[in-house]
Design a protein around this motif. Structure first.
Motif, PDB file in Angstrom:
ATOM      1  N   SER A  56      40.203 -28.648   2.674  1.00 17.78           N
ATOM      2  CA  SER A  56      38.927 -28.734   3.377  1.00 17.78           C
ATOM      3  C   SER A  56      38.278 -27.374   3.597  1.00 17.78           C
ATOM      4  O   SER A  56      37.148 -27.301   4.075  1.00 17.78           O
ATOM      5  CB  SER A  56      39.124 -29.418   4.731  1.00 17.78           C
ATOM      6  N   GLY A  57      38.987 -26.285   3.285  1.00 18.88           N
ATOM      7  CA  GLY A  57      38.415 -24.958   3.430  1.00 18.88           C
ATOM      8  C   GLY A  57      38.682 -24.297   4.763  1.00 18.88           C
ATOM      9  O   GLY A  57      38.095 -23.255   5.053  1.00 18.88           O
ATOM     10  N   ASP A  58      39.561 -24.858   5.576  1.00 15.78           N
ATOM     11  CA  ASP A  58      39.881 -24.262   6.868  1.00 15.78           C
ATOM     12  C   ASP A  58      40.952 -23.187   6.684  1.00 15.78           C
ATOM     13  O   ASP A  58      41.689 -23.178   5.696  1.00 15.78           O
ATOM     14  CB  ASP A  58      40.386 -25.339   7.827  1.00 15.78           C
ATOM     15  N   ALA A  59      41.045 -22.274   7.648  1.00 18.90           N
ATOM     16  CA  ALA A  59      42.076 -21.246   7.619  1.00 18.90           C
ATOM     17  C   ALA A  59      43.428 -21.859   7.952  1.00 18.90           C
ATOM     18  O   ALA A  59      43.525 -22.829   8.715  1.00 18.90           O
ATOM     19  CB  ALA A  59      41.741 -20.129   8.613  1.00 18.90           C
ATOM     20  N   VAL A  60      44.502 -21.299   7.389  1.00 24.12           N
ATOM     21  CA  VAL A  60      45.837 -21.878   7.584  1.00 24.12           C
ATOM     22  C   VAL A  60      46.255 -21.792   9.045  1.00 24.12           C
ATOM     23  O   VAL A  60      47.052 -22.622   9.511  1.00 24.12           O
ATOM     24  CB  VAL A  60      46.872 -21.192   6.671  1.00 24.12           C
ATOM     25  N   ASN A  61      45.752 -20.797   9.780  1.00 22.40           N
ATOM     26  CA  ASN A  61      46.086 -20.702  11.204  1.00 22.40           C
ATOM     27  C   ASN A  61      45.659 -21.970  11.933  1.00 22.40           C
ATOM     28  O   ASN A  61      46.416 -22.567  12.708  1.00 22.40           O
ATOM     29  CB  ASN A  61      45.372 -19.507  11.842  1.00 22.40           C
ATOM     30  N   LEU A 112      32.062 -32.547   1.341  1.00 24.88           N
ATOM     31  CA  LEU A 112      31.773 -32.607   2.770  1.00 24.88           C
ATOM     32  C   LEU A 112      31.963 -34.009   3.329  1.00 24.88           C
ATOM     33  O   LEU A 112      32.404 -34.171   4.472  1.00 24.88           O
ATOM     34  CB  LEU A 112      30.345 -32.127   3.034  1.00 24.88           C
ATOM     35  N   ASP A 113      31.606 -35.033   2.562  1.00 26.95           N
ATOM     36  CA  ASP A 113      31.801 -36.393   3.065  1.00 26.95           C
ATOM     37  C   ASP A 113      33.287 -36.698   3.240  1.00 26.95           C
ATOM     38  O   ASP A 113      33.683 -37.368   4.200  1.00 26.95           O
ATOM     39  CB  ASP A 113      31.121 -37.408   2.149  1.00 26.95           C
ATOM     40  N   GLN A 114      34.129 -36.197   2.336  1.00 29.16           N
ATOM     41  CA  GLN A 114      35.565 -36.387   2.484  1.00 29.16           C
ATOM     42  C   GLN A 114      36.102 -35.595   3.672  1.00 29.16           C
ATOM     43  O   GLN A 114      36.961 -36.083   4.414  1.00 29.16           O
ATOM     44  CB  GLN A 114      36.279 -35.951   1.205  1.00 29.16           C
ATOM     45  N   ILE A 115      35.579 -34.382   3.863  1.00 34.93           N
ATOM     46  CA  ILE A 115      36.018 -33.574   5.004  1.00 34.93           C
ATOM     47  C   ILE A 115      35.675 -34.264   6.316  1.00 34.93           C
ATOM     48  O   ILE A 115      36.481 -34.302   7.253  1.00 34.93           O
ATOM     49  CB  ILE A 115      35.372 -32.176   4.934  1.00 34.93           C
ATOM     50  N   GLY A 116      34.467 -34.826   6.390  1.00 35.67           N
ATOM     51  CA  GLY A 116      34.071 -35.521   7.604  1.00 35.67           C
ATOM     52  C   GLY A 116      34.983 -36.690   7.918  1.00 35.67           C
ATOM     53  O   GLY A 116      35.441 -36.869   9.056  1.00 35.67           O
ATOM     54  N   ARG A 117      35.288 -37.511   6.917  1.00 38.39           N
ATOM     55  CA  ARG A 117      36.175 -38.659   7.134  1.00 38.39           C
ATOM     56  C   ARG A 117      37.597 -38.215   7.433  1.00 38.39           C
ATOM     57  O   ARG A 117      38.323 -38.862   8.204  1.00 38.39           O
ATOM     58  CB  ARG A 117      36.139 -39.569   5.913  1.00 38.39           C
ATOM     59  N   LEU A 118      38.032 -37.107   6.828  1.00 39.71           N
ATOM     60  CA  LEU A 118      39.376 -36.596   7.082  1.00 39.71           C
ATOM     61  C   LEU A 118      39.534 -36.169   8.539  1.00 39.71           C
ATOM     62  O   LEU A 118      40.512 -36.534   9.204  1.00 39.71           O
ATOM     63  CB  LEU A 118      39.662 -35.418   6.147  1.00 39.71           C
ATOM     64  N   TYR A 119      38.586 -35.403   9.059  1.00 37.70           N
ATOM     65  CA  TYR A 119      38.689 -34.953  10.446  1.00 37.70           C
ATOM     66  C   TYR A 119      38.524 -36.114  11.425  1.00 37.70           C
ATOM     67  O   TYR A 119      39.121 -36.110  12.506  1.00 37.70           O
ATOM     68  CB  TYR A 119      37.668 -33.854  10.724  1.00 37.70           C
ATOM     69  N   ASP A 120      37.725 -37.106  11.056  1.00 38.42           N
ATOM     70  CA  ASP A 120      37.655 -38.307  11.891  1.00 38.42           C
ATOM     71  C   ASP A 120      39.006 -39.016  11.932  1.00 38.42           C
ATOM     72  O   ASP A 120      39.431 -39.510  12.984  1.00 38.42           O
ATOM     73  CB  ASP A 120      36.584 -39.261  11.346  1.00 38.42           C
ATOM     74  N   LEU A 121      39.694 -39.064  10.790  1.00 40.79           N
ATOM     75  CA  LEU A 121      41.013 -39.685  10.734  1.00 40.79           C
ATOM     76  C   LEU A 121      42.012 -38.931  11.607  1.00 40.79           C
ATOM     77  O   LEU A 121      42.795 -39.549  12.351  1.00 40.79           O
ATOM     78  CB  LEU A 121      41.501 -39.730   9.278  1.00 40.79           C
ATOM     79  N   VAL A 122      41.991 -37.601  11.541  1.00 41.39           N
ATOM     80  CA  VAL A 122      42.912 -36.808  12.351  1.00 41.39           C
ATOM     81  C   VAL A 122      42.636 -37.010  13.841  1.00 41.39           C
ATOM     82  O   VAL A 122      43.562 -37.196  14.640  1.00 41.39           O
ATOM     83  CB  VAL A 122      42.801 -35.316  11.974  1.00 41.39           C
ATOM     84  N   GLU A 140      44.723 -41.785   1.564  1.00 40.65           N
ATOM     85  CA  GLU A 140      44.630 -41.984   0.121  1.00 40.65           C
ATOM     86  C   GLU A 140      43.260 -42.532  -0.271  1.00 40.65           C
ATOM     87  O   GLU A 140      42.686 -42.140  -1.298  1.00 40.65           O
ATOM     88  CB  GLU A 140      45.730 -42.932  -0.343  1.00 40.65           C
ATOM     89  N   LYS A 141      42.713 -43.403   0.545  1.00 43.43           N
ATOM     90  CA  LYS A 141      41.392 -43.958   0.263  1.00 43.43           C
ATOM     91  C   LYS A 141      40.318 -42.884   0.347  1.00 43.43           C
ATOM     92  O   LYS A 141      39.386 -42.854  -0.465  1.00 43.43           O
ATOM     93  CB  LYS A 141      41.093 -45.091   1.241  1.00 43.43           C
ATOM     94  N   ILE A 142      40.438 -41.982   1.321  1.00 38.94           N
ATOM     95  CA  ILE A 142      39.474 -40.887   1.457  1.00 38.94           C
ATOM     96  C   ILE A 142      39.533 -39.972   0.238  1.00 38.94           C
ATOM     97  O   ILE A 142      38.501 -39.605  -0.338  1.00 38.94           O
ATOM     98  CB  ILE A 142      39.751 -40.091   2.743  1.00 38.94           C
ATOM     99  N   LEU A 143      40.730 -39.600  -0.162  1.00 43.47           N
ATOM    100  CA  LEU A 143      40.885 -38.667  -1.283  1.00 43.47           C
ATOM    101  C   LEU A 143      40.457 -39.283  -2.606  1.00 43.47           C
ATOM    102  O   LEU A 143      40.039 -38.560  -3.521  1.00 43.47           O
ATOM    103  CB  LEU A 143      42.344 -38.192  -1.369  1.00 43.47           C
ATOM    104  N   ALA A 144      40.565 -40.598  -2.729  1.00 34.44           N
ATOM    105  CA  ALA A 144      40.204 -41.267  -3.985  1.00 34.44           C
ATOM    106  C   ALA A 144      38.750 -41.711  -4.029  1.00 34.44           C
ATOM    107  O   ALA A 144      38.298 -42.249  -5.034  1.00 34.44           O
ATOM    108  CB  ALA A 144      41.116 -42.476  -4.199  1.00 34.44           C
ATOM    109  N   SER A 145      37.999 -41.505  -2.956  1.00 35.84           N
ATOM    110  CA  SER A 145      36.612 -41.966  -2.910  1.00 35.84           C
ATOM    111  C   SER A 145      35.769 -41.230  -3.945  1.00 35.84           C
ATOM    112  O   SER A 145      35.913 -40.017  -4.134  1.00 35.84           O
ATOM    113  CB  SER A 145      36.024 -41.764  -1.512  1.00 35.84           C
TER     114      SER A 145
END
Length: 455
Positions: A56-61, A112-122, A140-145
């Motif tokens: 997603s482009g975030d820092a590892v920290n 960006l749409d995958q990043i948004g759904r990923l952070y919503d999932l977390v 898996e559904k988010i990554l395969a969209s």
């Protein structure tokens, strides 16, 4: 490797290690006390979430901090993480009873749409402690969209990003045609490299060379004879400015290995672009003389921010109904940066722009209907464009178009600008790191953590 798409090739010994963890110690020794080890499903879920967050482009920290928080929510405080740009390790247990799992970070950056759904999932997993199996299936559904936009959007997005950055940097009426042509050339090359992935490693050199040749031909009638006015905006999508800044953030946060490797990779890409520019200048020969043209009014950079934001929205497939939020954060960052430039220097503007970035993205996330902070954080990041100055300095050194002292000074200034942006992001993140309840939604600001749980 579990459900990350690379097959399940775990050796038998790993299965026995997990069995050892579940039942404590072997033999006649008493069973270990304390909380039971987490399930295999939970570890796989945490591992794959970590891999997706890295993409997603975030820092590892920040990723390590978020994974630790998520593991604690699932009552698994003994899970530890080691995160690098190329791989993620998960360790469960201590001493002889420990087990280690690993997953490579493959597949490129998320949209960006995958990043948004990923952070919503977390966020949902932290609140509801959903079943790890359910969370894995949703991931898996988010990554395969599939992408939201057709392939032609790559060319349109590159044209808009080139035009937008050109209006911000050099709003000359005659240069607009050059921005449109060069944006189309760069976008077409990106589309070709996307369809034939084997060409991707050579894309920075080929794109820089082709754009430089075309820019040299267009510089006379459209850029007052100055090739660089057209060159940098057209190469905006190839600039490693974000990677340079994230690397500096990671180094400042203590993630030395990750920051150093990301920094080297960004500098190598910068060198490839500079080599392509130098080769293009040699092939193009002398530029064409031009005439001086007055710049457009103060409205041009304001419009440029909107055009650049629209291009980024198309380029990274922003989530539905998020465009206005992205533009809002971009305008806030741009206005603060402009104020810093006016009252101090470009370094002050870079620092203040970085400092306001996290709070602005966090505030948007807290509004009803606002996208996750990382979604608006990334496009606004590009407004700071730290890689542009670095590209100019390196290309001058390689091509010999300026003396070594001037080119080196430009390059050093770019590196200092990167540090200023990184420090600003660190300060802004520290102001909004604690969990806050905003409009009924709990969230944390994007950006790095002060400490490095990844080690």
């Amino acid at each position: 490797m579990g459900r990350d798409g690379h097959g399940d090739r775990r050796p038998h010994r790993r299965v026995s290690v997990w069995a050892l963890l579940r039942r404590g110690r072997v033999g006649d020794e008493p069973e270990a006390t304390g909380p039971p080890p987490p399930s295999r499903e939970l570890v796989v879920f945490l591992r794959d979430i970590g891999v997706a967050l890295c993409r997603s482009g975030d820092a590892v920290n920040r990723i390590a901090e978020k994974l630790v928080d998520l593991a604690n929510r699932y009552d698994a405080p003994g899970v530890k993480f080691i995160i690098l740009p190329t791989g993620l390790w998960v360790r469960v247990g201590e001493g002889e009873d420990s087990a280690v799992d690993f997953a490579p970070i493959l597949g490129g950056d998320l949209r960006l749409d995958q990043i948004g759904r990923l952070y919503d999932l977390v966020d949902e997993a932290e609140r509801s402690r959903m079943s790890p199996v359910e969370g894995e299936a949703r991931l898996e559904k988010i990554l395969a969209s599939p992408p939201r936009f057709a392939p032609w959007a790559t060319i349109a997005a590159t044209v808009l990003m080139t035009l937008g950055l050109g209006l911000i940097r050099n709003p000359v009426p005659s240069a607009i045609v050059g921005y449109l042509v060069l944006g189309a050339v760069a976008g077409a090359l990106r589309l070709v490299a996307h369809r034939w992935s084997g060409l991707a490693p050579s894309l920075p050199v080929v794109a820089a060379m082709a754009v430089t040749i075309v820019a040299g031909e267009l510089s006379g009638p459209f850029a007052s004879g100055d090739t660089s006015q057209l060159l940098v905006p057209a190469l905006v999508t190839f600039l490693p400015g974000a990677a340079l800044t994230i690397a500096t953030i990671e180094l400042a946060g203590g993630a030395t290995v990750s920051g150093a490797s990301r920094l080297v990779a960004a500098l190598m890409k910068l060198m490839l672009l500079a080599f392509g520019i130098a080769a293009g200048l040699q092939l193009a020969g002398e530029g064409h003389p031009g005439r001086h043209v007055e710049a457009l009014g103060g409205w041009a950079p304001v419009l440029g921010v909107a055009v650049l934001g629209l291009g980024m929205y198309l380029n990274a497939a922003g989530p539905a109904k998020s465009l206005l939020w992205l533009l809002l954060v971009m305008y806030v960052v741009w206005a603060v940066q402009l104020a810093g430039n006016s009252f101090g220097s470009t370094l002050l503007g870079a620092f203040l722009g970085g400092a306001v970035l996290s709070p602005a993205a966090f505030a948007v996330q807290g509004r009803p209907g606002g996208p996750p902070a990382q979604v608006s954080f990334l496009p606004a990041f590009w407004l700071l464009v730290p890689g542009a100055l670095g590209l100019t300095g390196v290309s001058d050194l390689v091509s010999g178009t300026s003396d070594a002292a001037t080119g080196l000074a430009t390059l050093v200034n770019a590196m200092v600008t990167v540090v200023a942006i990184a420090l600003g992001v660190l300060v802004g993140s520290s102001l909004t790191r604690s969990t806050v309840q905003v409009a009924g939604r709990t969230a944390k600001a994007p950006g790095p953590a002060a400490e490095d749980p990844a080690g």
